[in-house]
Design an enzyme around this catalytic site. Sequence first.
Site, mmCIF file in Angstrom:
data_model
loop_
_atom_site.group_PDB
_atom_site.id
_atom_site.type_symbol
_atom_site.label_atom_id
_atom_site.label_comp_id
_atom_site.label_asym_id
_atom_site.label_seq_id
_atom_site.Cartn_x
_atom_site.Cartn_y
_atom_site.Cartn_z
ATOM 1 N N LEU A 6 -12.385 -47.976 36.402
ATOM 2 C CA LEU A 6 -11.458 -48.281 37.495
ATOM 3 C C LEU A 6 -10.406 -47.177 37.552
ATOM 4 O O LEU A 6 -9.728 -46.907 36.556
ATOM 5 C CB LEU A 6 -10.770 -49.629 37.268
ATOM 6 C CG LEU A 6 -9.606 -49.997 38.205
ATOM 7 C CD1 LEU A 6 -10.044 -49.989 39.666
ATOM 8 C CD2 LEU A 6 -8.998 -51.333 37.820
ATOM 9 N N SER A 12 -7.592 -39.569 47.074
ATOM 10 C CA SER A 12 -7.228 -38.163 47.285
ATOM 11 C C SER A 12 -6.814 -37.514 45.973
ATOM 12 O O SER A 12 -6.660 -38.187 44.948
ATOM 13 C CB SER A 12 -6.078 -38.053 48.301
ATOM 14 O OG SER A 12 -4.912 -38.678 47.789
ATOM 15 N N TYR A 142 11.755 -38.488 39.022
ATOM 16 C CA TYR A 142 10.320 -38.370 38.773
ATOM 17 C C TYR A 142 10.055 -38.164 37.283
ATOM 18 O O TYR A 142 9.191 -38.826 36.688
ATOM 19 C CB TYR A 142 9.736 -37.207 39.570
ATOM 20 C CG TYR A 142 8.254 -37.002 39.366
ATOM 21 C CD1 TYR A 142 7.336 -37.860 39.965
ATOM 22 C CD2 TYR A 142 7.777 -35.958 38.579
ATOM 23 C CE1 TYR A 142 5.974 -37.681 39.777
ATOM 24 C CE2 TYR A 142 6.420 -35.771 38.385
ATOM 25 C CZ TYR A 142 5.518 -36.637 38.983
ATOM 26 O OH TYR A 142 4.165 -36.464 38.781
#
Length: 267
Positions: A6, A12, A142
């Site tokens: 999975l 993308s 981030y």
Amino acid sequence: MSKVVLITGASSGIGKSIAHYLIEKGYIVYGTSRNPREKVVNGINFVALDVTKTETIQQAVKEIAEKEGKIDFLINNAGMGITGPIEETPDDEIKRIFDTNYFGVIKVIKAVLPIMRKNNGGFIINITSIAGYMGLPFRGIYSATKGALELTTEAFRMELKDFNIKMTNIAPGDFATNIAAGRYHSPIIKNSPYEKKYKSTLDLMDKHVDKGKDPLIMAEKVYAVMQEKNPTIHYKVGEFIQKFSIALKHILPDKVYEKMLMKHYKL
């Protein structure tokens, strides 16, 4: 029997490259997308899953388990980027990226673990980032999401030892994907105290992605790690200087390392 994989965020970029590579190697691959248009695309079996919505995670995992009876590998690849001065980054956007890059990953892991435990084994690979090893200017949020996942993996590994479930991190550097187009950019505010330096740093970041390596390299690394019986905790994939910068952080005094980063970003 073929192994079942999975992969989140498989429509993308790096996730798509990993999926196609594993299909060539004989794996049964399920990929996730928030709104898949087709059930099967070039061999990837797509299921609808939004990592920020628990019910979609549970439904997708249930669907795969009922059809295949197992999930041998989970590759947590889904994520998003964010840039901007921390002071000027909207609180809602900070929460959104943590929901995607960190809390969403934990939710998917929690959904898959009972299935792996029932089958007495499994392997979870978290795709993090070299940016998670250091606080980068105008990418601090981030870096924080990926750094948090790196540390959480360290703890998870020890908790899962008794269940024959392996877990590791693979941290990519810059790869030629569409991440720059998909990430949230705090707007460059005219006359902001950060205006000039943020703009120049943003331009530099985009150039790095444009000149990034082929995502196939990441796919090959993921496959190689999947073959390991006793995987280590952290793997890095990218340019030599990117990987070397992590080693330097452990060697250089903090202020020297900070100056090195600022010089790199021309701050």
